[in-house]
Scaffold this motif. Sequence first.
Motif, PDB file in Angstrom:
ATOM      1  N   ASP A  93      -2.405  -2.134  -1.372  1.00 18.72           N
ATOM      2  CA  ASP A  93      -1.920  -1.134  -0.416  1.00 18.72           C
ATOM      3  C   ASP A  93      -0.995  -1.797   0.606  1.00 18.72           C
ATOM      4  O   ASP A  93       0.054  -1.262   0.959  1.00 18.72           O
ATOM      5  CB  ASP A  93      -3.091  -0.465   0.299  1.00 18.72           C
ATOM      6  CG  ASP A  93      -3.968   0.316  -0.669  1.00 18.72           C
ATOM      7  OD1 ASP A  93      -3.422   1.165  -1.390  1.00 18.72           O
ATOM      8  OD2 ASP A  93      -5.182   0.067  -0.704  1.00 18.72           O
ATOM      9  N   GLN A  94      -1.414  -2.993   1.082  1.00 20.25           N
ATOM     10  CA  GLN A  94      -0.603  -3.725   2.062  1.00 20.25           C
ATOM     11  C   GLN A  94       0.733  -4.153   1.443  1.00 20.25           C
ATOM     12  O   GLN A  94       1.791  -3.997   2.059  1.00 20.25           O
ATOM     13  CB  GLN A  94      -1.396  -4.954   2.535  1.00 20.25           C
ATOM     14  CG  GLN A  94      -0.625  -5.864   3.444  1.00 20.25           C
ATOM     15  CD  GLN A  94      -0.393  -5.266   4.814  1.00 20.25           C
ATOM     16  OE1 GLN A  94      -1.271  -5.267   5.658  1.00 20.25           O
ATOM     17  NE2 GLN A  94       0.799  -4.734   5.046  1.00 20.25           N
ATOM     18  N   SER A 136       0.573   1.309  -3.646  1.00 14.95           N
ATOM     19  CA  SER A 136      -0.189   0.349  -4.455  1.00 14.95           C
ATOM     20  C   SER A 136      -0.008   0.617  -5.953  1.00 14.95           C
ATOM     21  O   SER A 136       0.061  -0.323  -6.742  1.00 14.95           O
ATOM     22  CB  SER A 136      -1.671   0.429  -4.098  1.00 14.95           C
ATOM     23  OG  SER A 136      -2.145   1.753  -4.296  1.00 14.95           O
ATOM     24  N   ILE A 144      -5.018  -9.935   1.119  1.00 15.65           N
ATOM     25  CA  ILE A 144      -3.828  -9.088   1.002  1.00 15.65           C
ATOM     26  C   ILE A 144      -4.119  -8.057  -0.075  1.00 15.65           C
ATOM     27  O   ILE A 144      -4.421  -8.406  -1.223  1.00 15.65           O
ATOM     28  CB  ILE A 144      -2.582  -9.920   0.640  1.00 15.65           C
ATOM     29  CG1 ILE A 144      -2.240 -10.881   1.789  1.00 15.65           C
ATOM     30  CG2 ILE A 144      -1.398  -9.002   0.340  1.00 15.65           C
ATOM     31  CD1 ILE A 144      -1.165 -11.891   1.443  1.00 15.65           C
ATOM     32  N   SER A 145      -4.058  -6.780   0.298  1.00 15.36           N
ATOM     33  CA  SER A 145      -4.369  -5.707  -0.657  1.00 15.36           C
ATOM     34  C   SER A 145      -3.088  -5.190  -1.307  1.00 15.36           C
ATOM     35  O   SER A 145      -1.982  -5.391  -0.787  1.00 15.36           O
ATOM     36  CB  SER A 145      -5.067  -4.559   0.076  1.00 15.36           C
ATOM     37  OG  SER A 145      -4.160  -3.968   0.992  1.00 15.36           O
ATOM     38  N   ALA A 165       7.050  -9.488   3.267  1.00 15.22           N
ATOM     39  CA  ALA A 165       5.661  -9.724   2.853  1.00 15.22           C
ATOM     40  C   ALA A 165       5.130 -11.019   3.437  1.00 15.22           C
ATOM     41  O   ALA A 165       5.868 -11.824   4.030  1.00 15.22           O
ATOM     42  CB  ALA A 165       5.581  -9.783   1.328  1.00 15.22           C
ATOM     43  N   PRO A 173      -3.080   6.335   2.923  1.00 12.69           N
ATOM     44  CA  PRO A 173      -3.544   5.430   3.993  1.00 12.69           C
ATOM     45  C   PRO A 173      -4.673   6.051   4.820  1.00 12.69           C
ATOM     46  O   PRO A 173      -5.535   5.332   5.336  1.00 12.69           O
ATOM     47  CB  PRO A 173      -2.295   5.224   4.854  1.00 12.69           C
ATOM     48  CG  PRO A 173      -1.138   5.565   3.978  1.00 12.69           C
ATOM     49  CD  PRO A 173      -1.627   6.566   2.970  1.00 12.69           C
ATOM     50  N   ASP A 200       2.964  -1.210   1.183  1.00  8.56           N
ATOM     51  CA  ASP A 200       3.504  -0.859   2.490  1.00  8.56           C
ATOM     52  C   ASP A 200       4.672  -1.786   2.854  1.00  8.56           C
ATOM     53  O   ASP A 200       5.740  -1.330   3.276  1.00  8.56           O
ATOM     54  CB  ASP A 200       2.379  -0.954   3.522  1.00  8.56           C
ATOM     55  CG  ASP A 200       2.796  -0.365   4.853  1.00  8.56           C
ATOM     56  OD1 ASP A 200       3.387   0.727   4.848  1.00  8.56           O
ATOM     57  OD2 ASP A 200       2.547  -1.009   5.887  1.00  8.56           O
ATOM     58  N   TRP A 201       4.486  -3.078   2.655  1.00  6.52           N
ATOM     59  CA  TRP A 201       5.577  -4.025   2.950  1.00  6.52           C
ATOM     60  C   TRP A 201       6.812  -3.734   2.102  1.00  6.52           C
ATOM     61  O   TRP A 201       7.941  -3.936   2.525  1.00  6.52           O
ATOM     62  CB  TRP A 201       5.108  -5.459   2.684  1.00  6.52           C
ATOM     63  CG  TRP A 201       4.236  -6.040   3.754  1.00  6.52           C
ATOM     64  CD1 TRP A 201       4.274  -5.760   5.085  1.00  6.52           C
ATOM     65  CD2 TRP A 201       3.198  -7.022   3.576  1.00  6.52           C
ATOM     66  NE1 TRP A 201       3.313  -6.498   5.753  1.00  6.52           N
ATOM     67  CE2 TRP A 201       2.655  -7.281   4.859  1.00  6.52           C
ATOM     68  CE3 TRP A 201       2.679  -7.713   2.475  1.00  6.52           C
ATOM     69  CZ2 TRP A 201       1.615  -8.191   5.065  1.00  6.52           C
ATOM     70  CZ3 TRP A 201       1.657  -8.619   2.682  1.00  6.52           C
ATOM     71  CH2 TRP A 201       1.133  -8.859   3.962  1.00  6.52           C
ATOM     72  N   CYS A 224      -7.868   0.745  -4.779  1.00 10.65           N
ATOM     73  CA  CYS A 224      -6.779   1.018  -3.834  1.00 10.65           C
ATOM     74  C   CYS A 224      -6.944   2.419  -3.266  1.00 10.65           C
ATOM     75  O   CYS A 224      -7.742   3.215  -3.751  1.00 10.65           O
ATOM     76  CB  CYS A 224      -5.421   0.900  -4.519  1.00 10.65           C
ATOM     77  SG  CYS A 224      -5.160  -0.667  -5.365  1.00 10.65           S
TER      78      CYS A 224
END
Length: 380
Positions: A353-354, A363, A350-351, A302, A239, A357-358, A235
């Motif tokens: 990190d993503q 992470s 889908i990470s 998400a 960003p 963020d959502w 991760c």
Amino acid sequence: MARATSNPDNRLFIDLKALEHNLAVLRGLLPAGCRVAGVVKADAYGHGLLPVARRLKAAGAEALAVAVAAEGAALRHAGVAGPIWLLLGVRPPQARQAALLDLTPICADLEAFRALHAAGQALGRPVSCQLKVDTGMSRLGVPHGQALEFLEQLKALDGIRLTGLASHLATAGDPASGQAVEQAGRFAGLLAAARQAGWPLADSSLSGSGGVMVPPPASPGPPAFARLGIGLYGCLPDPACAGLADLRPVMSFSTRLLAVRPAPAGSLVSYGATWRAEQDTWLGVLPVGYSDGYPRALSNRANVLVSGHLAPVRGRVCMNLTMVDLGHLPALPVMGQEVMLLGRQAGGQISADQLGDWAGTISYEITCGLGAANRRRTLA
Ligand SMILES: *Cc1c(COP(=O)(O)O)cnc(C)c1O
């Protein structure tokens, strides 16, 4: 942990090959001669303390770092050798245990050093420890301006062996940050002065993953260790680090559709009726909720992967259930079909990190939460 409440369809995988790959990639970014302390606190950020620690050691990590003595004890009792740093130091009552287990507390107060000194004298061998210095994060550490004076006070304690100085960057990984540059300057200046004063401090460290991926200018001479955490798990520390290293995600999390059901136009979905179907659609019901480490903050935010396509979460995430919209998929999925909440599926990804963020977080918190709530399956 048994985690008896976890649904058997919910599968959390830990890919140790990816971990090893990430260690090699990050090592490639280090200045020549800089060693690695693998950070495995908080159950290795949810990835599992022992398998991660063992793999990092086998792959050549020169030290490990945990938060507290109990984690160090778990490693020692499992037979893990070599330096183990305690990032939170010790309080005097734990000094003897830390000394007996040959752990290396990173301390910032004289009481702790005195207790370690006493433990070392009782054991008949000096206890390894480090001095934490605050160069600008205002968390732990002796203020950098007082560190040289503090070192003088340690000179009398022959029951300890001071192996390094440690400090931590507050804004590492953000190339636009002037603070990291300032902190690195302070640390380098202090380290040079301390070495001049006769302290070798061979195991000193400043940077975590962010400071390695976006190195602040540091002179004279780089610190001897990097303390790597999040990057090892694939991760990003920030960003802004996207694309700076070929990191592979170590954790993935999947489930299976518990139900597939029509939602006619006008249907109101989940607690609080926060989502309304504007047209006829289909909903998939997942046996995953916030008790499984899938944060409620992901409600209406998400996506998950179904047949490699993104399917949005509709309505609120419940304790054990989450609804996703299947209406736009090329073919309607069937009950029992695999759904990927974190990881890759048929070209989609889908990470953590993503997900962070959502959910309005990072992470780190996502992997800690998923790892704590689910039984892990570790792939060698
Ligand atoms: C957690 C931690 C690290 C690791 O940071 P990452 O951003 O995960 O690489 C390093 N140093 C200290 C003091 C920490 O608490």
